[in-house]
Design a protein around this motif. Structure first.
Motif, PDB file in Angstrom:
ATOM      1  N   GLY A 140       0.769   4.549  -1.310  1.00  0.00           N
ATOM      2  CA  GLY A 140       1.038   5.789  -2.024  1.00  0.00           C
ATOM      3  C   GLY A 140       0.886   5.660  -3.518  1.00  0.00           C
ATOM      4  N   GLY A 141       1.123   4.470  -4.053  1.00  0.00           N
ATOM      5  CA  GLY A 141       1.074   4.297  -5.501  1.00  0.00           C
ATOM      6  C   GLY A 141      -0.020   3.378  -5.990  1.00  0.00           C
ATOM      7  N   ASN A 142      -0.733   2.721  -5.075  1.00  0.00           N
ATOM      8  CA  ASN A 142      -1.731   1.743  -5.498  1.00  0.00           C
ATOM      9  C   ASN A 142      -2.976   1.787  -4.621  1.00  0.00           C
ATOM     10  N   SER A 143      -4.123   1.676  -5.265  1.00  0.00           N
ATOM     11  CA  SER A 143      -5.388   1.450  -4.579  1.00  0.00           C
ATOM     12  C   SER A 143      -6.085   0.361  -5.375  1.00  0.00           C
ATOM     13  N   GLN A 144      -6.132  -0.842  -4.805  1.00  0.00           N
ATOM     14  CA  GLN A 144      -6.650  -1.983  -5.536  1.00  0.00           C
ATOM     15  C   GLN A 144      -7.526  -2.860  -4.654  1.00  0.00           C
ATOM     16  N   LEU A 145      -8.500  -3.479  -5.267  1.00  0.00           N
ATOM     17  CA  LEU A 145      -9.287  -4.522  -4.639  1.00  0.00           C
ATOM     18  C   LEU A 145      -8.865  -5.836  -5.280  1.00  0.00           C
ATOM     19  N   GLY A 166      -3.123   7.085  -1.193  1.00  0.00           N
ATOM     20  CA  GLY A 166      -1.947   7.648  -0.537  1.00  0.00           C
ATOM     21  C   GLY A 166      -1.464   8.919  -1.197  1.00  0.00           C
ATOM     22  N   GLU A 167      -1.561   8.973  -2.530  1.00  0.00           N
ATOM     23  CA  GLU A 167      -1.173  10.189  -3.246  1.00  0.00           C
ATOM     24  C   GLU A 167      -2.100  11.342  -2.875  1.00  0.00           C
ATOM     25  N   ALA A 168      -3.383  11.049  -2.751  1.00  0.00           N
ATOM     26  CA  ALA A 168      -4.334  12.088  -2.373  1.00  0.00           C
ATOM     27  C   ALA A 168      -3.995  12.651  -1.000  1.00  0.00           C
ATOM     28  N   PHE A 169      -3.681  11.778  -0.054  1.00  0.00           N
ATOM     29  CA  PHE A 169      -3.280  12.234   1.276  1.00  0.00           C
ATOM     30  C   PHE A 169      -2.026  13.103   1.196  1.00  0.00           C
ATOM     31  N   ASP A 170      -0.993  12.598   0.531  1.00  0.00           N
ATOM     32  CA  ASP A 170       0.296  13.288   0.524  1.00  0.00           C
ATOM     33  C   ASP A 170       0.265  14.604  -0.246  1.00  0.00           C
TER      34      ASP A 170
END
Length: 337
Positions: A140-145, A166-170
């Motif tokens: 929800g708070g992170n998208s990282q490689l 996750g934010e985009a989904f929620d």
């Protein structure tokens, strides 16, 4: 023999787990339903619930593991990132129990826990990744490689510059009138819809960084414009909207993952974080790795959300490295891997 108690209290789940030499003996989670009516986590309510839950949750973890608290070698706890009030509960409890038992404490970065969750074993012959490997951390708070070279050597090579997946989904789910958290509801509806029904804006961010704000805005504008002429648009198209949104998010995630694989030459890929429970994401990553001859590590769903098993395994690595935490340490709300 190292027996580690892990404590997780970074957000709205109170969790305790026991790991002995890498084998999971118990993993207890108390979830908080009180936040659903507010459409998101209320920090003050979360910290109060942690105070009520932490003693019975730890007690249950010890009993299910069949050990006494005096058998513990160390106590690991989530120090951050997360909600400060919630983190304070877990941190304070860990310190108090540590002093009482005279065993060391180990502080764990919550994100490291997700990255290392693949090393939690339920039986001795469970397969774990070999270093180095690429981890796609999506929550929800992170998208990282993340290029994971060892348990204590992790390099973020790409991350979101705005919203996380996750934010985009929620947030999009909330606009559709779906309950919180919206991600699982989008996943369920997407299975019934047409992923090509709607087209949304895709980001054009150079390198390995992510962006989801443009996609989210495009989704919201699509609904806003449609309901002007058809007030029932969302109700009539929920499945197709969910499927198209999920497909767009997956396309963004896989595109950057592919670039990271080509840039690093890494042949092992793992995913972690709450969004790694999404059915579409799991299938897309598995299919991507299969077609390219890569080794894929897809976590069990029970290890994708916030849980103490991942805190205990991350703590075990630090314990074995004699990397202990001072009692003066305080929680932190934000940090990168």
């Amino acid at each position: 023999m190292a027996t580690i108690l892990g404590i997780e209290s970074s957000c709205d789940d109170t969790s305790a787990a026991i790991i002995r030499d890498g084998i999971l003996l118990s993993n207890v989670i108390a979830s908080q339903q009180v936040h659903e009516e507010y459409g998101g986590v209320v920090p003050e309510l979360a910290s109060r619930a942690h105070q009520q839950n932490i003693v019975p949750v730890v007690d249950a973890a010890l009993k299910r593991a069949g050990i006494d608290k005096k058998d513990l070698s160390a106590i690991s706890f989530t120090r951050g990132p997360g909600l400060i009030g919630s983190l304070l509960v877990g941190t304070s409890f860990a310190k108090g129990l540590s002093l009482g038992l005279r065993v060391p404490i180990v502080d764990v970065n919550h994100l490291h826990g997700h990255v290392l969750s693949h090393f939690v074993k339920e039986k001795e012959d469970d397969e774990v990744p070999e270093f180095p490997y690429l981890c796609l951390l999506i929550s929800g708070g992170n998208s990282q490689l993340i290029l994971v070279k060892s348990p204590k050597d992790m390099e973020v090579i790409g991350q979101t510059i705005d919203d996380a997946a996750g934010e985009a989904f929620d947030k999009c789910a909330k606009v559709m009138g779906l309950p919180y958290p919206g991600g699982p509801h989008i996943d369920r509806l997407a299975a019934e819809g047409n992923p090509k029904a709607f087209k949304f804006a895709k980001p054009h961010i150079p390198g390995l960084d992510y962006s989801f704000s443009g996609l989210k805005t495009s989704f919201l504008y699509t609904i806003r414009d449609a309901v002007r002429t058809n007030p029932d648009f969302v109700a009539e198209n929920k499945a197709d909207l969910a499927a198209s949104l999920q497909a767009a998010i997956i396309e963004i995630l896989i595109d950057k993952l592919d670039k990271a694989v080509k840039a690093t030459g890494i042949t092992t890929v793992a995913i972690g974080g709450g969004v790694s429970a999404n059915s579409g994401v799991r299938k897309a990553v598995a299919d991507y790795c299969s077609t390219r001859g890569l080794k894929a590590f897809i976590p069990q769903r029970k290890f994708t959300t916030d849980n103490a098993a991942m805190v205990a395994i991350a703590g075990m690595f630090k314990y074995l490295d004699n990397d202990f935490c001072a009692y003066s340490a305080v929680p932190y709300a934000r940090v990168t891997v």
